[in-house]
Write a protein that holds these residues in place. Structure first.
Motif, mmCIF file in Angstrom:
data_model
loop_
_atom_site.group_PDB
_atom_site.id
_atom_site.type_symbol
_atom_site.label_atom_id
_atom_site.label_comp_id
_atom_site.label_asym_id
_atom_site.label_seq_id
_atom_site.Cartn_x
_atom_site.Cartn_y
_atom_site.Cartn_z
ATOM 1 N N LEU A 189 0.830 -1.207 0.000
ATOM 2 C CA LEU A 189 0.000 0.000 0.000
ATOM 3 C C LEU A 189 0.863 1.255 0.000
ATOM 4 C CD1 LEU A 189 -2.711 -1.150 2.562
ATOM 5 C CD2 LEU A 189 -2.991 -0.932 0.089
ATOM 6 N N LEU A 190 2.020 1.163 0.626
ATOM 7 C CA LEU A 190 2.949 2.289 0.651
ATOM 8 C C LEU A 190 3.474 2.597 -0.743
ATOM 9 C CD1 LEU A 190 4.650 4.367 2.109
ATOM 10 C CD2 LEU A 190 6.244 2.553 2.750
ATOM 11 N N LEU A 191 3.814 1.567 -1.509
ATOM 12 C CA LEU A 191 4.253 1.764 -2.891
ATOM 13 C C LEU A 191 3.143 2.404 -3.723
ATOM 14 C CD1 LEU A 191 6.099 -1.631 -3.518
ATOM 15 C CD2 LEU A 191 7.126 0.593 -2.997
ATOM 16 N N MET A 192 1.928 1.981 -3.483
ATOM 17 C CA MET A 192 0.778 2.558 -4.168
ATOM 18 C C MET A 192 0.603 4.033 -3.791
ATOM 19 S SD MET A 192 -3.138 1.121 -4.075
ATOM 20 C CE MET A 192 -4.475 1.964 -4.932
ATOM 21 N N LEU A 193 0.826 4.354 -2.527
ATOM 22 C CA LEU A 193 0.686 5.731 -2.050
ATOM 23 C C LEU A 193 1.678 6.669 -2.741
ATOM 24 C CD1 LEU A 193 -0.595 7.749 -0.049
ATOM 25 C CD2 LEU A 193 1.140 7.043 1.621
ATOM 26 N N ILE A 194 2.885 6.178 -2.991
ATOM 27 C CA ILE A 194 3.892 7.009 -3.652
ATOM 28 C C ILE A 194 3.407 7.426 -5.044
ATOM 29 C CG2 ILE A 194 6.199 6.965 -4.700
ATOM 30 C CD1 ILE A 194 7.095 5.242 -2.321
ATOM 31 N N ILE A 195 2.896 6.472 -5.819
ATOM 32 C CA ILE A 195 2.404 6.803 -7.167
ATOM 33 C C ILE A 195 1.171 7.687 -7.083
ATOM 34 C CG2 ILE A 195 1.507 5.870 -9.323
ATOM 35 C CD1 ILE A 195 3.245 3.484 -9.004
ATOM 36 N N PHE A 196 0.315 7.441 -6.094
ATOM 37 C CA PHE A 196 -0.885 8.267 -5.924
ATOM 38 C C PHE A 196 -0.510 9.731 -5.689
ATOM 39 C CE2 PHE A 196 -4.052 10.207 -3.082
ATOM 40 C CZ PHE A 196 -5.192 10.087 -3.867
ATOM 41 N N ALA A 197 0.504 9.984 -4.857
ATOM 42 C CA ALA A 197 0.931 11.362 -4.573
ATOM 43 C C ALA A 197 1.688 11.973 -5.747
ATOM 44 C CB ALA A 197 1.811 11.380 -3.319
#
Length: 314
Positions: A189-197
């Motif tokens: 989920l953290l990796l996903m958060l990076i792309i989301f931001a």
């Protein structure tokens, strides 16, 4: 997260182009590849691969890498093809997209949808059979989120389309992680958060550079609805948010000092571009930031990968 250009033979443009049967029958395989947004999918698959590798200390099984990347890649190409169909009338009006297969009359809507259905079903089935059902379901949800929720509704409904729709575009590294482990994890989920931001400052830079195109097409992108000054401020704020999220892999000990050094260098350059855009009215500056942002996200995930195996083998 979609911006590739495919060269085709020149055909007269109009605001509403209906391909003739003879043109439709002559569709070439390159025209179908043009529906897939291969440059975008390639960047996306890089993040999938890194997600797969970070999920376990050792290198994942080759079969998992092959079938996982194949299934997710086919589903992503399917979503891109549906996006071409949904946006075909918009693409006719925009200089950046009017040479795509549908506006050029190289492929009909029916052909594009059939192509999308075939490769989409193939991709999801591949994931069900060779990977695991959770990856297949999450990939399907991402496909629907981008191809239908974002393309058909959000893009035309709100200037926050990029922020809200970014959830689907941020999923690839999570899909890679789940393909290997079969379960969701906080780090995925953290990796996903990076792309989301990363997505808003990445795409808003393009929106500033191509503001006239979006105005002509009637798409409520942020520079069109709220002006360039407001959009530039949002780019600064989201860049700071992105920088904060990229620190988490180090803070959670998912990555080590090698990643920290690399991401600090990448972030300094990204912030420099954001500041240049904030202080400039030159569209080429905004386009320069957009291009760097693509390099940025690729290099960030490469650094994550290098750091992971450096720690494993050292």
């Amino acid at each position: 997260m979609q911006h590739s250009n495919i060269k085709h033979s020149t055909i007269q443009q109009s605001d509403h182009i209906t391909p003739s049967p003879s043109i439709a029958a002559a569709s070439h395989w390159r025209d179908y590849l043009g529906l897939c947004k291969l440059k975008v999918v390639a960047v996306m698959l890089l993040t999938v691969l890194v997600g797969m590798c970070l999920a376990v200390p050792e290198l994942p099984a080759f079969s998992t890498l092959f079938w996982g990347l194949s299934g997710i890649g086919l589903a992503s190409c399917s979503a891109a093809a549906v996006n071409h169909v949904v946006d075909s009338h918009i693409d006719e009006k925009m200089a950046r997209t009017r040479h795509r297969p549908l506006p050029q009359g190289k492929v009909t809507h029916q052909q594009a949808l059939l192509f999308a259905a075939v490769i989409g079903v193939t991709g999801i089935t591949t994931l069900v059979i060779f990977i695991n059902p959770l990856t297949a379901w999450l990939t399907l949800a991402s496909l629907i989120g981008y191809a239908f929720v974002y393309s058909m509704w959000l893009k035309r409904a709100t200037p926050q389309n990029i922020v809200i729709g970014g959830v689907a575009g941020a999923a690839p590294p999570l899909l890679g992680w789940v393909a290997v482990t079969g379960s969701l994890d906080a780090n995925s989920l953290l990796l996903m958060l990076i792309i989301f931001a990363w997505t808003p400052p990445h795409f808003w830079a393009l929106c500033i550079a191509r503001k006239a195109d979006y105005q002509k097409a009637g798409i409520p992108m942020l520079p069109v609805t709220h002006g360039e000054a407001f959009t530039k401020l949002q780019i600064i704020l989201y860049t700071l948010l992105m920088v904060a999220t990229t620190a988490f892999p180090y803070l959670t000990q998912m990555s080590g000092e090698l990643y920290l050094i690399g991401v600090v260098a990448l972030n300094l350059r990204f912030m420099q571009w954001a500041w240049k855009v904030y202080n400039s009215d030159d569209k080429q500056v905004a386009m320069g930031m957009f291009r760097y942002s693509i390099t940025y996200i690729m290099m960030l995930f490469v650094v994550l990968l290098i750091d992971h195996y450096y720690a494993f083998f050292s």
